[in-house]
Design a protein around this motif. Structure first.
Motif, PDB file in Angstrom:
ATOM      1  N   ALA A 345      18.235 -25.146  53.044  1.00 39.27           N
ATOM      2  CA  ALA A 345      18.644 -25.761  54.310  1.00 39.27           C
ATOM      3  C   ALA A 345      18.591 -24.754  55.453  1.00 39.27           C
ATOM      4  CB  ALA A 345      20.047 -26.332  54.168  1.00 39.27           C
ATOM      5  N   ALA A 346      18.947 -23.509  55.170  1.00 43.80           N
ATOM      6  CA  ALA A 346      18.878 -22.476  56.209  1.00 43.80           C
ATOM      7  C   ALA A 346      17.445 -22.262  56.663  1.00 43.80           C
ATOM      8  CB  ALA A 346      19.479 -21.172  55.676  1.00 43.80           C
ATOM      9  N   HIS A 347      16.511 -22.284  55.724  1.00 44.25           N
ATOM     10  CA  HIS A 347      15.102 -22.132  56.090  1.00 44.25           C
ATOM     11  C   HIS A 347      14.624 -23.320  56.910  1.00 44.25           C
ATOM     12  CE1 HIS A 347      13.377 -18.539  53.970  1.00 44.25           C
ATOM     13  NE2 HIS A 347      14.608 -18.543  53.499  1.00 44.25           N
ATOM     14  N   GLY A 382      12.521 -13.767  49.406  1.00 46.30           N
ATOM     15  CA  GLY A 382      13.094 -13.266  48.161  1.00 46.30           C
ATOM     16  C   GLY A 382      12.160 -12.400  47.345  1.00 46.30           C
ATOM     17  N   ARG A 383      11.021 -12.020  47.918  1.00 42.81           N
ATOM     18  CA  ARG A 383      10.057 -11.197  47.199  1.00 42.81           C
ATOM     19  C   ARG A 383       9.997  -9.810  47.825  1.00 42.81           C
ATOM     20  NH1 ARG A 383       5.113 -15.631  46.450  1.00 42.81           N
ATOM     21  NH2 ARG A 383       6.310 -17.064  45.093  1.00 42.81           N
ATOM     22  N   PHE A 384      10.417  -8.827  47.054  1.00 37.54           N
ATOM     23  CA  PHE A 384      10.446  -7.447  47.530  1.00 37.54           C
ATOM     24  C   PHE A 384      10.538  -6.538  46.311  1.00 37.54           C
ATOM     25  CE2 PHE A 384      14.655  -9.301  47.452  1.00 37.54           C
ATOM     26  CZ  PHE A 384      15.427  -8.356  46.796  1.00 37.54           C
ATOM     27  N   GLY A 399      13.680 -16.172  45.040  1.00 36.83           N
ATOM     28  CA  GLY A 399      13.581 -17.438  45.753  1.00 36.83           C
ATOM     29  C   GLY A 399      13.979 -17.281  47.217  1.00 36.83           C
ATOM     30  N   LEU A 400      14.056 -18.382  47.933  1.00 37.50           N
ATOM     31  CA  LEU A 400      14.395 -18.336  49.354  1.00 37.50           C
ATOM     32  C   LEU A 400      15.743 -17.655  49.546  1.00 37.50           C
ATOM     33  CD1 LEU A 400      13.327 -21.904  50.528  1.00 37.50           C
ATOM     34  CD2 LEU A 400      12.033 -19.761  50.699  1.00 37.50           C
ATOM     35  N   MET A 401      15.817 -16.787  50.564  1.00 40.96           N
ATOM     36  CA  MET A 401      17.037 -16.041  50.848  1.00 40.96           C
ATOM     37  C   MET A 401      17.419 -16.200  52.319  1.00 40.96           C
ATOM     38  SD  MET A 401      16.612 -12.493  48.656  1.00 40.96           S
ATOM     39  CE  MET A 401      18.359 -12.076  48.879  1.00 40.96           C
ATOM     40  N   SER A 414      20.877 -16.009  47.941  1.00 41.54           N
ATOM     41  CA  SER A 414      19.623 -16.107  47.196  1.00 41.54           C
ATOM     42  C   SER A 414      19.527 -17.475  46.534  1.00 41.54           C
ATOM     43  CB  SER A 414      19.542 -15.013  46.123  1.00 41.54           C
ATOM     44  OG  SER A 414      20.514 -15.235  45.115  1.00 41.54           O
ATOM     45  N   SER A 415      18.336 -17.781  46.021  1.00 49.37           N
ATOM     46  CA  SER A 415      18.149 -19.021  45.278  1.00 49.37           C
ATOM     47  C   SER A 415      18.198 -18.810  43.772  1.00 49.37           C
ATOM     48  CB  SER A 415      16.802 -19.656  45.653  1.00 49.37           C
ATOM     49  OG  SER A 415      16.784 -20.031  47.014  1.00 49.37           O
TER      50      SER A 415
END
Length: 486
Positions: A345-347, A382-384, A399-401, A414-415
């Motif tokens: 939802a934040a995204h 979420g990719r790093f 996942g989406l952060m 995080s997801s």
């Protein structure tokens, strides 16, 4: 040149956690790769702080051929579904039947419990031995929290466990396993001796840093090692596994049985002498915040140990977060809270928007969400790559952060659940952990590797969560008689 099979199947099972760990949890990536088979394992685990990474690198350097079979792990959680265990073991068996090998390396945790198996690693070893026979050299890497069993000792030629907690030496443990494998391939044999100790050590007090009792015991273990007795190990075990074999172990390998026995007896006496030293103070959330009121400056870490995803916590409890919000105790940051729906939802709303949705509080019975509204400060995919000593080189996929704020308190979301043990989690969302007065980290000990230097003080917090820190709060039903719970 020898052909060495490599595989990994890791899970730390919290039998008190309310969830069941299905196949999907092993298939998805998080801090570590998802389920991977064949040659793809080599790239998926390359240059990571993982035992399999260290083993492969060392054996390649020695000129041996690596035959990758299967590797997977799942974040610590409740018992592994029997169907998931059977599916993964069947795939490993298929790969193993197709390969003539001179040795087999197993990257294991050592405390996996399924819905019907107390000793899942022992059962895995039994299944594999039925294919390879008893003579093929098996060397396994184990977690610091492994629950060693007689079956595991009998069905391997050697097992080596991490020396450190935080586990900054996982890759180094793979190198140690490679040394043992090379000695076995050269025709040497080792006698094992081991002892199970009759008490449980709570996770926050197992640290090997500073003057903690485990630090001195690790030094004593190293002092007992020689060329003819290369491995002497104190393995504290995972106390949230309610099984008959739970508890610490002493394990040694030597060319002569008497040397292994001497090492085990000597180290066991040293551990017993420190039995009551494995302890510390736990603070209630309000008690910890009261202790902060007189601090004019400096950073304090509040370790939200009972919601540590690395011990089976859901990663979304809000007891400590709500206490911070009630007091507007900023500048503070809570990391990392898992709420996939909130992150999504934040995204959808975007940076700069105000989001008024409940946050977290769904994964642990009796907990409740934190309320908004929250300002959205930053978003990430979420990719790093992990940069700290524990997660070094790990290609994270959480996942989406999102990073949000209310009343001076920020939250990293995080997801997929993952304990807050690497500053890269902050940097991914444009945050600098040095800039907060209070850091709330959902972790028990691993956070110390990358965050302890930032803190003037560290307090262990007893807030809601499945990673129970005071073992006396639990009802153990299956421990063998005589095991002490401190």
């Amino acid at each position: 040149m020898a052909r060495i099979g490599v595989l990994g199947f890791l899970h730390e099972t919290n039998t008190f956690a309310p969830d069941v760990t299905g196949l999907d949890r092993f298939e998805e990536a998080d801090a570590w790769p998802g389920l991977t088979e064949g040659e793809a394992i080599l790239e998926a685990t390359r240059d990571m702080n993982l035992a399999i990474s260290g083993f492969i690198s060392a054996m390649h350097s020695a000129g041996h051929e690596i035959v990758p079979l299967l590797w997977c792990s799942a974040n610590p959680s409740g018992p592994v579904a029997d169907a998931a265990f059977e599916t993964i073991v069947a795939r490993i068996e298929t790969h193993l039947r197709d390969q003539p090998l001179d040795g087999l390396f197993l990257d294991l945790h050592g405390s996996m419990v399924t819905q019907r198996l107390d000793d899942a690693e022992g059962e895995l070893l039994r299944r594999l031995r039925a294919i390879t026979g008893p003579a093929l050299p098996y060397v396994a890497a184990l977690d610091f929290h492994a629950i060693v069993t007689r079956v595991m000792v009998d069905l391997t030629q050697a097992m080596v466990a991490y020396h450190s907690y935080p586990h900054v030496d996982m890759a180094d443990t793979g190198v140690r396993a490679a040394r043992m494998m090379q000695r076995l391939l050269a025709g040497e044999s080792f006698f094992a001796d081991w002892r199970k100790l009759d008490f449980l050590v709570s996770m926050p007090w197992q640290s090997t840093l500073g003057d903690a009792p485990a630090s001195a015991l690790m030094a004593e273990a190293r002092a007992l090692e020689t060329a003819d007795c290369p491995e002497v190990q104190f393995i504290p075990g995972f106390p949230l596994s309610d099984t008959p074999e739970s508890g610490p172990s002493i394990l040694a390998y030597a060319r002569v049985p008497a040397r292994a026995t001497h090492a085990v007896q000597t180290l066991a006496r040293a551990v017993e002498a420190r039995r009551t030293s494995f302890s510390g103070r736990l603070y209630a959330p309000d008690e910890a915040l009261d202790a902060l009121t007189d601090r004019a400056s400096g950073c304090v870490i509040l370790a939200d140990t009972q919601d540590n995803p690395g011990g089976g916590g859901s990663g979304d409890t809000t007891g400590l977060l709500r206490a911070l919000l009630d007091r507007s105790a900023g500048p503070a940051c809570v990391a990392v809270l898992c709420d996939a729906a909130f992150a999504r939802a934040a995204h959808e709303q975007g940076v700069g928007a105000r989001i008024d949705l409940p946050l977290g509080g769904r994964g642990y019975p009796g907990d409740e969400p934190a309320t908004g509204p929250f300002d959205i400060l930053a978003l990430g995919d979420g990719r790093f790559v992990g940069t700290g000593p524990f997660y070094k080189g790990c290609r994270m996929d959480l996942g989406l952060m999102a990073r949000v704020r209310r009343d001076g308190v920020e939250v990293l979301i995080s997801s997929r659940k993952q304990q807050a043990a690497d500053q890269a989690m902050f940097h991914h969302l444009g945050a600098d952990p040095r800039h907060y007065r209070v850091l709330v980290l959902k972790s028990s000990v691993h956070f110390r590797a990358d965050f302890a230097a930032l803190a003037d003080d560290i307090l262990m917090i007893k807030a809601p969560g499945a990673n129970t820190a005071d073992l006396r709060d639990l009802t153990f039903r299956r421990l063998r008689p005589g095991v002490e719970i401190h």
